[in-house]
Write an enzyme that holds these catalytic residues in place. Structure first.
Site, PDB file in Angstrom:
ATOM      1  N   THR A 268      -6.575  11.739   4.004  1.00 24.22           N
ATOM      2  CA  THR A 268      -5.083  11.278   4.715  1.00 24.22           C
ATOM      3  C   THR A 268      -4.137  12.204   4.504  1.00 24.22           C
ATOM      4  OG1 THR A 268      -4.244  10.250   2.548  1.00 24.22           O
ATOM      5  CG2 THR A 268      -5.687   8.871   3.996  1.00 24.22           C
TER       6      THR A 268
ATOM      7  N   ASN B 164       0.873  -1.297  -0.058  1.00 21.78           N
ATOM      8  CA  ASN B 164      -0.020  -0.205  -0.152  1.00 21.78           C
ATOM      9  C   ASN B 164       0.885   1.308   0.084  1.00 21.78           C
ATOM     10  OD1 ASN B 164      -2.414   1.786   0.749  1.00 21.78           O
ATOM     11  ND2 ASN B 164      -0.961   1.897   2.490  1.00 21.78           N
TER      12      ASN B 164
ATOM     13  N   LYS C 297       0.364   3.961 -11.085  1.00 18.00           N
ATOM     14  CA  LYS C 297      -0.644   3.441 -10.486  1.00 18.00           C
ATOM     15  C   LYS C 297      -1.470   2.894 -11.215  1.00 18.00           C
ATOM     16  CE  LYS C 297      -0.347   4.539  -6.047  1.00 18.00           C
ATOM     17  NZ  LYS C 297      -0.384   3.984  -4.969  1.00 18.00           N
TER      18      LYS C 297
ATOM     19  N   TYR D 256       2.512   9.885 -11.200  1.00 16.31           N
ATOM     20  CA  TYR D 256       1.569   9.170 -10.210  1.00 16.31           C
ATOM     21  C   TYR D 256       0.780   8.164 -11.014  1.00 16.31           C
ATOM     22  CZ  TYR D 256      -1.597   8.547  -6.251  1.00 16.31           C
ATOM     23  OH  TYR D 256      -2.459   7.914  -5.433  1.00 16.31           O
TER      24      TYR D 256
HETATM   25  N1  LIG Z   1      -5.398   9.551  -0.012  1.00 16.73           N
HETATM   26  C1  LIG Z   1      -6.055   9.389  -1.214  1.00 16.73           C
HETATM   27  O1  LIG Z   1      -6.975  10.169  -1.665  1.00 16.73           O
HETATM   28  C2  LIG Z   1      -5.746   8.033  -2.146  1.00 16.73           C
HETATM   29  C3  LIG Z   1      -6.365   8.030  -3.195  1.00 16.73           C
HETATM   30  C4  LIG Z   1      -5.980   6.671  -3.973  1.00 16.73           C
HETATM   31  C5  LIG Z   1      -4.824   6.326  -3.770  1.00 16.73           C
HETATM   32  N2  LIG Z   1      -4.316   6.298  -2.506  1.00 16.73           N
HETATM   33  C6  LIG Z   1      -3.005   5.450  -2.172  1.00 16.73           C
HETATM   34  O2  LIG Z   1      -3.285   5.177  -0.955  1.00 16.73           O
HETATM   35  C7  LIG Z   1      -2.054   4.728  -0.441  1.00 16.73           C
HETATM   36  C8  LIG Z   1      -1.803   5.282   0.924  1.00 16.73           C
HETATM   37  O3  LIG Z   1      -1.918   6.570   1.008  1.00 16.73           O
HETATM   38  P1  LIG Z   1      -2.628   7.496   1.964  1.00 16.73           P
HETATM   39  O4  LIG Z   1      -3.422   8.062   1.339  1.00 16.73           O
HETATM   40  O5  LIG Z   1      -2.812   6.504   3.354  1.00 16.73           O
HETATM   41  O6  LIG Z   1      -1.513   8.400   2.356  1.00 16.73           O
HETATM   42  P2  LIG Z   1      -0.548   8.624   3.377  1.00 16.73           P
HETATM   43  O7  LIG Z   1      -0.921   8.565   4.869  1.00 16.73           O
HETATM   44  O8  LIG Z   1       0.677   9.620   2.932  1.00 16.73           O
HETATM   45  O9  LIG Z   1       0.383   7.229   3.380  1.00 16.73           O
HETATM   46  C9  LIG Z   1       1.580   6.787   2.545  1.00 16.73           C
HETATM   47  C10 LIG Z   1       2.192   5.638   3.245  1.00 16.73           C
HETATM   48  O10 LIG Z   1       3.353   5.425   2.148  1.00 16.73           O
HETATM   49  C11 LIG Z   1       4.392   5.049   2.844  1.00 16.73           C
HETATM   50  N3  LIG Z   1       5.627   5.343   1.982  1.00 16.73           N
HETATM   51  C12 LIG Z   1       5.855   6.382   1.294  1.00 16.73           C
HETATM   52  N4  LIG Z   1       6.930   6.107   0.591  1.00 16.73           N
HETATM   53  C13 LIG Z   1       7.496   5.183   1.003  1.00 16.73           C
HETATM   54  C14 LIG Z   1       8.848   4.347   0.866  1.00 16.73           C
HETATM   55  N5  LIG Z   1       9.667   4.825  -0.144  1.00 16.73           N
HETATM   56  N6  LIG Z   1       9.200   3.320   1.661  1.00 16.73           N
HETATM   57  C15 LIG Z   1       8.234   2.882   2.362  1.00 16.73           C
HETATM   58  N7  LIG Z   1       7.014   3.547   2.858  1.00 16.73           N
HETATM   59  C16 LIG Z   1       6.672   4.749   2.289  1.00 16.73           C
HETATM   60  C17 LIG Z   1       4.276   6.192   3.887  1.00 16.73           C
HETATM   61  O11 LIG Z   1       5.125   6.096   5.138  1.00 16.73           O
HETATM   62  P3  LIG Z   1       6.609   6.656   5.385  1.00 16.73           P
HETATM   63  O12 LIG Z   1       6.408   8.123   5.206  1.00 16.73           O
HETATM   64  O13 LIG Z   1       6.721   6.557   7.090  1.00 16.73           O
HETATM   65  O14 LIG Z   1       7.596   5.918   4.728  1.00 16.73           O
HETATM   66  C18 LIG Z   1       2.878   6.357   4.604  1.00 16.73           C
HETATM   67  O15 LIG Z   1       2.775   5.222   5.329  1.00 16.73           O
HETATM   68  C19 LIG Z   1      -0.985   5.181  -1.447  1.00 16.73           C
HETATM   69  O16 LIG Z   1      -0.294   4.200  -2.260  1.00 16.73           O
HETATM   70  C20 LIG Z   1      -1.721   6.287  -2.300  1.00 16.73           C
HETATM   71  O17 LIG Z   1      -1.242   6.488  -3.540  1.00 16.73           O
HETATM   72  C21 LIG Z   1      -4.708   7.406  -1.832  1.00 16.73           C
END
Ligand SMILES: NC(=O)c1ccc[n+]([C@@H]2O[C@H](COP(=O)([O-])OP(=O)(O)OC[C@H]3O[C@@H](n4cnc5c(N)ncnc54)[C@H](OP(=O)(O)O)[C@@H]3O)[C@@H](O)[C@H]2O)c1
Length: 254
Positions: free
Chosen positions: A192, A90, A161, A157
């Site tokens: 988030t 994720n 994805k 992005y």
């Molecule tokens: N929020 C939205 O609207 C949305 C919509 C569609 C899809 N998504 C997807 O949902 C997923 C989770 O995102 P979120 O919305 O929950 O945002 P978030 O709270 O910013 O979470 C992102 C997570 O990814 C980790 N991460 C990022 N780069 C990393 C790396 N190089 N190595 C290890 N961990 C890494 C971060 O942890 P650390 O910084 O501690 O490493 C954090 O735990 C993502 O893949 C995002 O693209 C989000």
């Protein structure tokens, strides 16, 4: 009855947002967890919260771009809990955004590395571990962006994805015969850290919410419950899907 009783799961991106909510839900459903991300302190407090609620989780901090980290997450699951049933890959980044003609090759490459290559690296080690016990469930976090919605300024992005959907289908076909299911979840907007980074004004949040039939962003727990479906035995005939959990963004034109 707990839906993930005696299951072992890896969750990346567990330090915040969707990953953190999913870790808490999986633990409450009986799963034993290995949680990953780069921020150690956030992982430690998650593990503590799970333990306080009576669950079991171990943290392994690292960077999902690193192949050795993908290997170490699986090794930790096997050493600590003896098996691997579920992997929620994720972790993700918005990466370098802006006018695509100005995006650097380094920014483009890093976004693909973090969002797409990391998923391949995760699956590379997770799937053989799952095959040892007759199969499992691999889940990737894709997005509606690059699938049923396009925004300017997020080419890397979107490409990374939507690449996950191809990876999902290929792995589902390749490993279905050995009992490994592979699916992608495609969230709409979820409130988030990432969402607030991209939409940092009331105005842009109102715009994004308006794109959804439900006229709001999801809570992380709403995504966690969809991921639970894909992880659990409720989804034993579900593989190779790109499952939209997008509040109706894909069918909204007003
Ligand atoms: N929020 C939205 O609207 C949305 C919509 C569609 C899809 N998504 C997807 O949902 C997923 C989770 O995102 P979120 O919305 O929950 O945002 P978030 O709270 O910013 O979470 C992102 C997570 O990814 C980790 N991460 C990022 N780069 C990393 C790396 N190089 N190595 C290890 N961990 C890494 C971060 O942890 P650390 O910084 O501690 O490493 C954090 O735990 C993502 O893949 C995002 O693209 C989000």
């Amino acid at each position: 009855m707990q839906r993930l009783q005696s299951k072992v799961a890896i969750i990346t991106g567990a330090s915040s947002g969707i990953g953190r909510a999913t870790a808490l839900l999986f633990a409450s459903e009986g799963a034993q967890l290995v949680v990953g991300a780069r921020r150690q302190a956030e992982l430690d407090s998650l593990v503590q919260e799970i333990a306080t609620a009576g669950g079991r989780a171990v943290a392994l901090a690292g960077d999902v771009r690193d192949e050795a980290y993908a290997q170490a997450l699986v090794a930790t699951a096997l050493e600590q809990f003896g098996r691997l049933d579920i992997a929620f890959n994720n972790a993700g980044t918005l990466g370098e955004m802006g006018d695509s003609s100005q995006v650097s090759l380094a920014g483009w490459t890093d976004t693909l590395h973090t969002n797409l290559t990391s998923a391949f690296l995760g699956a590379k080690y997770q799937i053989p571990a799952m095959q040892k016990t007759g199969g499992g469930s691999v889940i990737f976090t894709s997005t509606f962006v690059g699938h049923s919605f396009a925004f300017p300024g997020v080419a890397a992005y979107a490409a990374s994805k939507s690449g996950l959907i191809g990876l999902t289908q290929a792995l589902a076909a390749e490993y279905g015969p050995s009992g490994v299911r592979v699916n992608a979840v495609l969230p709409g907007a979820v409130d988030t850290e990432m969402y607030r980074e991209m939409n940092n004004t009331e105005e842009s949040q109102a715009y994004i919410k308006g794109l959804h039939a439900l006229k709001r962003a999801a809570l992380p727990d709403e995504l966690a419950r969809s991921v639970l479906y894909l992880a659990s035995d409720d989804a034993t005939f579900t593989t190779g899907t790109a499952m939209l959990v997008d509040g109706g963004a894909s069918i909204t034109r007003s």
